[in-house]
Write an enzyme that holds these catalytic residues in place. Sequence first.
Site, PDB file in Angstrom:
ATOM      1  N   ARG A  46       1.072  -6.699  11.119  1.00 52.80           N
ATOM      2  CA  ARG A  46      -0.290  -6.172  10.999  1.00 52.80           C
ATOM      3  C   ARG A  46      -1.203  -7.075  10.173  1.00 52.80           C
ATOM      4  O   ARG A  46      -2.369  -7.285  10.525  1.00 52.80           O
ATOM      5  CB  ARG A  46      -0.238  -4.764  10.396  1.00 52.80           C
ATOM      6  CG  ARG A  46       0.409  -3.750  11.333  1.00 52.80           C
ATOM      7  CD  ARG A  46       0.360  -2.346  10.753  1.00 52.80           C
ATOM      8  NE  ARG A  46       0.895  -1.369  11.698  1.00 52.80           N
ATOM      9  CZ  ARG A  46       0.932  -0.057  11.466  1.00 52.80           C
ATOM     10  NH1 ARG A  46       0.452   0.425  10.326  1.00 52.80           N
ATOM     11  NH2 ARG A  46       1.420   0.761  12.363  1.00 52.80           N
ATOM     12  N   ASP A 155     -11.696  10.529   2.492  1.00 49.33           N
ATOM     13  CA  ASP A 155     -10.701   9.534   2.892  1.00 49.33           C
ATOM     14  C   ASP A 155     -10.992   8.258   2.116  1.00 49.33           C
ATOM     15  O   ASP A 155     -12.127   8.029   1.678  1.00 49.33           O
ATOM     16  CB  ASP A 155     -10.755   9.271   4.397  1.00 49.33           C
ATOM     17  CG  ASP A 155      -9.465   8.647   4.914  1.00 49.33           C
ATOM     18  OD1 ASP A 155      -8.588   9.387   5.395  1.00 49.33           O
ATOM     19  OD2 ASP A 155      -9.329   7.404   4.828  1.00 49.33           O
TER      20      ASP A 155
END
Length: 292
Positions: A46, A155
């Site tokens: 990633r 978040d």
Amino acid sequence: MNSAPAAVKVQDIPFSNEDFRSLATLAKSQFGLDLAESKKPLVYSRLSKRLKARGVSCFPDYLSLLGKPGEDAEKFELISALTTNVTSFFRENHHFDTLRDEYLPAIIARVQKGDRGRIWSAGCSAGPEPYSLAMTVLDKLPNAHNLDLKILATDIDPKIVEKARKGTYNVEELKGIPQSFQNKWTKTDSAGQTFDVSDDLKRLITFNELNLISDWPFSGKFDVIFCRNVAIYFDQPTQQKLWKRFCDLLVPGGLLFIGHSERITGPAMDQLEGIGITSYRKGGIPAAGTQE
């Protein structure tokens, strides 16, 4: 004139054990993430894409980049790469059933008398969870906007918070929403590719950025907290601290909902009782009582 970064071949980027440990230390200290050694291949897969995107040829240079002023955006790219924003409307529907049947009537009774009601979606991702909560509330209390009943959704990732705030989703995600709720609170675009949630839902929710391992800027307490599939990224001591902080922030009788693979451990267990699958109630006065 500055030239564009030179192309970097992902497969040519070395990734030593020391590189991994340095990244893991950064992720733990700033975001609370617990990266086990077994995740090294995933981390490489990633993050090597981030190095390529930034024109960086090695992980030590990427770590140096993250430490520079003005690179907060890249830090959020880092956490997005290391976590998975998998979410859907009415995911783990039994939690919404418990809220609707066992606790929401008590909240409604209180706010109709002039008291406050607060629900927190902690780790709201792209927004399906808080919008599902808003639908659940408005279905039972259509005039909620006129009362002191609010949903907070937070978040850590600014990009994901902005997506949640916008409230536009792929039409495939409609399948999680009951048809009657679709009719009331969603509108599909003319091409049938996306849909928007209604302003009625948005008006009930406040979206903000928040790192759960940092300080929390709350002065009041919450009736209900949803924090699902977030603590899985933390080690057990961090999880236990988080559960205790949530517990301390709940009103007596308040509810805490966690993810399907998560379990409450540590000091919070002294105050919480299980009332269903990954559903907990804080001890104290009954749900219908007056808030602290």
